[in-house]
Every structure is written in C-alpha cells, then in structure tokens.
Design an enzyme around this catalytic site. Structure first.
Site, short mmCIF file in Angstrom:
data_model
loop_
_atom_site.label_atom_id
_atom_site.label_comp_id
_atom_site.label_asym_id
_atom_site.label_seq_id
_atom_site.Cartn_x
_atom_site.Cartn_y
_atom_site.Cartn_z
N HIS A 1 15.58 33.21 -8.51
CA HIS A 1 14.60 32.18 -8.18
C HIS A 1 14.10 31.51 -9.46
O HIS A 1 12.96 31.71 -9.87
CB HIS A 1 13.46 32.83 -7.39
CG HIS A 1 12.38 31.89 -6.95
ND1 HIS A 1 12.60 30.55 -6.69
CD2 HIS A 1 11.06 32.10 -6.71
CE1 HIS A 1 11.45 29.98 -6.32
NE2 HIS A 1 10.51 30.89 -6.33
N CYS B 1 6.90 26.22 -6.57
CA CYS B 1 8.26 26.65 -6.25
C CYS B 1 8.98 25.63 -5.38
O CYS B 1 10.17 25.80 -5.09
CB CYS B 1 8.24 28.02 -5.58
SG CYS B 1 7.24 29.20 -6.49
#
Lengths: 396, 109
Positions: free
Chosen positions: A341, A92
C-alpha cells in the site's frame, strides 16, 4: 451531490496502464513515478507530445520522501514540461482522485489525452515516522493526539463491527487469508506467500484487535493509466477498457463525526454516483478491487458498496463468495494487504488490475468479467472514490 | 492555566453543542457560540489498546484509547487512565484529568 446531468459528457477509455512492483525499492519517488508512467504511455501507443495534462496522486511525498512539486517534476522528467500537471491529495485516496480528474477533464471535452499516475515512497522512513505521517489523514488536534494511530482508529471500528453484528475474529482474518492467497500469483505483490487464519490472529499486536497480518505492509510503488475519448481509443489499442461511472464524496474526517462506527458514508455516496452514471447496480459487477487498508475495511467496503447487507460481509467472506471463483471476486491483485500500500499509488493500481481483468490478461484472471468496480478510501472515511469499468463490447 | 474539564461550544440561539468548534451552527446557521464546560461523565463507544505508538505520543505502550460519548451527547477521544483494558464498549467512565499534553484521561466510573 451528483454531477450536473445537463453537461454532456464524452465516453472515456483506458488505453494504457503501468505498475511498478510494490515493496522496498531502491528507486527514488520520481523514478518510481516515471517507471509506471512510461509503461502506461508506451502500452497506449501514444506519443509523449500527445499528452495534454497530468494528474499525480500522492499523500506524504514531502514528508517521507522529502520531495514536493511532484506533478511538474514528472512532466519535466518526461520532457513534456509545458503541460499542466496537478498533484492531488486525499490521503490514501489520492490516486483515485487523480484518476477521476483525468477522466472528468476528457469527459468534459477539455483534453483528449491525460496521464494519471499515483506514487508513494515510504520504506526509507522509520515505522514511527510512517505511523505519524499516516495519522495526519485523521483529525490530529481532536483525536490523533490522544495517542491514536491510523491502525488504532480502524481497530476501534473493527471492535464496533464485532460488537454490533457479531462479526467474528476468524471472519475478519479470512479477508487477509484470501488476499494473501491472491497475492501469490501477482508478480508485483510485496507478499507472495499463503497464510492461514491462525497466522493472522496470533500475529504481532498492533492496536487491539488489529494485528500485523490485518494490515498492509509499508511499501514503495507507482501506478499509471493513460486515458482518451472512447471514440478514438481503438485507433491506439485493440482492447481499450471503458470508464462507465465515477463517484467521489467526502465524509466525516474523525470517528467522533461518524453517525455509525461501522460504515463510511463517503463510500456509499460515491458508489451511488458511480452506479447512477453507469446504469449498473452492485449485482451487475463481475470483479472488484476494494480499499482493504485493514482486513475489517474490506468487509465494511463491500457492505457500503451494496454487495452485502450490513453485518453480512464477514460471513460472506468466510464462505468464499469473495474468492477468485466466487460470485463477487474481490481484490484479485492481493489487495492492499498482500500487494502493498504505497498510499498515493493504490487507487491507480486498483485500476491497473481491473483493466487487466477486463482485457483477460490478469495473472489472477477471473471468469470472463465484463464489468469491474474500484473503491478507494481516504483517511478514516474522510473521502472515497468509486469507479466502474466495462469491457469493450461487453453486453451489460 | 488550562481548565480541568472538557470544553465544548454552544450555539447561542438553539443551544446545540459542538466539539470540535464549528463556525456555523448546523441547525440554525447562527455564528455566535459560547464556550461551556461539560460534566466529564460518559459511556465508551469503542476502544483500542495501542501497542505500536506514533512518534507524537509520550506514553509507553500498551495504552488504551477510548471514544467516549459524554452525557451531553458529545463524543470525545481520550485515554483510560493508568490501565489497559480490552472490550470496554458500553462501560461508564468519568474524566480524571486533562494531562499536560491536553489529553483527556478517564477512569472507570
């Protein structure tokens, strides 16, 4: 380990930014990357042929979007295919790494104009497939194959934080409530609706104690920045934003490797590098974007970055210190939880929001900030990047 | 036939234990290790009840995943055998078996 201070580094500025709406998109992964890249290049007033290198952050493009070679593909589609284009992967934090390398290659004198883009396309895949793809950020053989998921790992960390510091369920939910409130003013956010603490703690169980509204949504999106040396930045735009500090560190990839289940060492190490480079400390920062991949992650990030002592992040959030009008406004964009996200895009989308904040142009504008900090976390603390930005002609 | 106990790696010189295996002992930098069996007894460091499983799990949710610090000081990830319980931190557990997927299944001790 900090950078070698003997190598002279040039000041670097952000002269262009771009961001697609985050959510469910009909565009392909490369079309998303092109969209934000073109916005960044055009807003920087540079010519395509001026760009000398591309860094592209992406985590699971091969797996969820069936497309590799994204760096070269972006260069090709932008018709600047002779230049080097490098894909960076750090779960991420793939976008944060792309941004850091764009910064470093200019700071070290290699290039003058570098594009950093982050992208992910996730909504075309089923939830079990996305869950399995995200889990690869952890140690599959030693931990994840025990039936653990990515939310499950953070649920274990949340349980530890509650046990160790007495952090309450309501305090943790207040992160999500704040970020959803901020998301209502961000036209690029996937969620633009307010929720309350009760909504969070009664939402669908994902992996106890984490519930649905503690999580960011699965989303598509891309974000881009264009960087150049500070000394020529004002030839292109009148409001460049300066990069004052950059940090990047690795940590244990697994829960069993963590010395403390309530802290990510990579965040603290990356932050120390960025603080040292900038000459600033946590108390000097005016606006913050942190990696709230789950509500508990925002609390831990703010503690690891030095804004609060360990165990004080929950009460501080509940009391409003991290709200838009608080001392440490955090995630004015809505954060990962409300904005969405798309994992490879997230680190650059944070820079997008903070650039707008320092230019006075955010849709959730905080009170005349001069300094900003972006924190991107990869995996279960396997890595982190921290960047500190400053307004042109700021006094700090 | 897979062994029915948890195996770790021990540095031949300083006797430090590792799991996962490391190529170099972090204490004495020796590269020679020996596989040894652990007791399977330990304490739950943290836990979660998984409701949304990944596609690599064959277990029907909800199920409980636990991080156990074994008596030898090694943390391992496993599952609680045949039950889903919340708030397990500090609870004593012992290894029941290693299932066909290689997952450590623990019982409350």
């Amino acid at each position: 380990m900090s950078q070698n201070k003997k190598i002279p580094m040039r000041p670097v500025s952000i002269i262009g930014v771009g961001c697609t709406p985050f959510g469910k998109s009909d565009s392909s992964i490369i079309d998303l990357a092109i969209q934000s890249s073109v916005e960044a290049i055009n807003s920087a007033n540079v010519k395509y042929d001026d760009i000398q290198s591309i860094y592209l952050g992406n985590f699971v493009g091969e797996r969820l979007a069936n497309q590799g070679s994204l760096g070269a593909m972006l260069a090709d589609r932008l018709d600047i295919s002779d230049i080097p284009a490098t894909k960076t992967e750090g779960a991420c934090a793939s976008g944060g790494i792309a941004f850091r390398h764009a910064f470093l290659t200019i700071a070290l004198g290699l290039y003058d104009f570098v594009l950093a883009t982050g992208v992910e396309k996730m909504t075309s895949s089923s939830t079990p497939d996305v869950t399995a793809a995200l889990a690869t950020a952890g140690d599959m053989e030693m931990e994840m194959y025990a039936g653990l998921t990515f939310p499950g790992a953070f649920a274990m960390i949340m349980a530890s934080h509650m046990q160790k510091y007495g952090t309450t369920r309501e305090q943790i939910a207040s992160v999500s409530v704040k970020n959803h409130r901020n998301g209502t003013n961000n036209p690029n956010a996937m969620f633009q609706k307010e929720i309350n603490v009760e909504d969070v703690i009664t939402s669908r169980e994902i992996s106890e104690p984490i519930r649905l509204f503690d999580c960011p949504p699965i989303s598509d999106g891309a974000a881009s920045v264009l960087l150049c040396p500070t000394e020529i930045a004002k030839n292109f735009v009148n409001n460049p934003v300066n990069i004052l500090g950059s940090g990047h560190a690795s940590g244990p990839i697994s829960l069993s490797g963590m010395n403390d289940l309530t802290s990510f060492s990579a965040t603290a190490i990356a932050a120390n590098e960025a603080y040292a480079m900038s000459g600033l400390r946590a108390e000097d920062i005016d606006v913050i974007e942190v990696h709230d991949c789950f509500s508990i992650a925002e609390i831990i990030a703010l503690e690891d970055l030095g804004f609060f002592n360990k165990g004080e992040g929950g009460p501080a959030t509940e009391s409003g210190i991290t709200a838009l009008n608080g001392k440490y406004p955090t995630n004015p964009s809505g954060g990962l939880i409300a904005k969405g996200h798309p994992v490879g895009a997230t680190g650059i989308a944070q820079i997008y929001e903070l650039t707008k904040q320092l230019q006075g142009l955010s849709t959730n504008q905080t009170n005349d900030p001069e300094t900003a900090l972006a924190h991107n976390l990869g995996g279960i603390g396997a890595l982190s990047t921290v960047h500190i930005l400053g307004k042109t002609n700021g006094t700090k | 036939m897979e062994p029915n106990n948890i195996q770790a790696y021990q540095c031949n010189i300083c006797k430090k234990l590792f799991l996962p295996p490391k190529t170099i002992c972090s204490t004495c930098k020796n590269t020679e290790t020996t596989k040894i069996s652990l007791s399977g007894h330990g304490k739950v460091m943290t836990s979660t009840v998984v409701h949304i499983p990944p596609n690599y799990s064959r277990k029907d949710p909800p199920y409980t995943v636990i991080l156990v610090k074994l008596d030898e000081g090694i943390p391992v990830m496993g599952q609680l055998h045949n039950s889903s319980v919340e708030s397990l931190i500090g609870t004593n557990v012992s290894l029941k078996k290693i299932n066909e997927d290689g997952i450590y299944l623990f019982d409350l001790a």
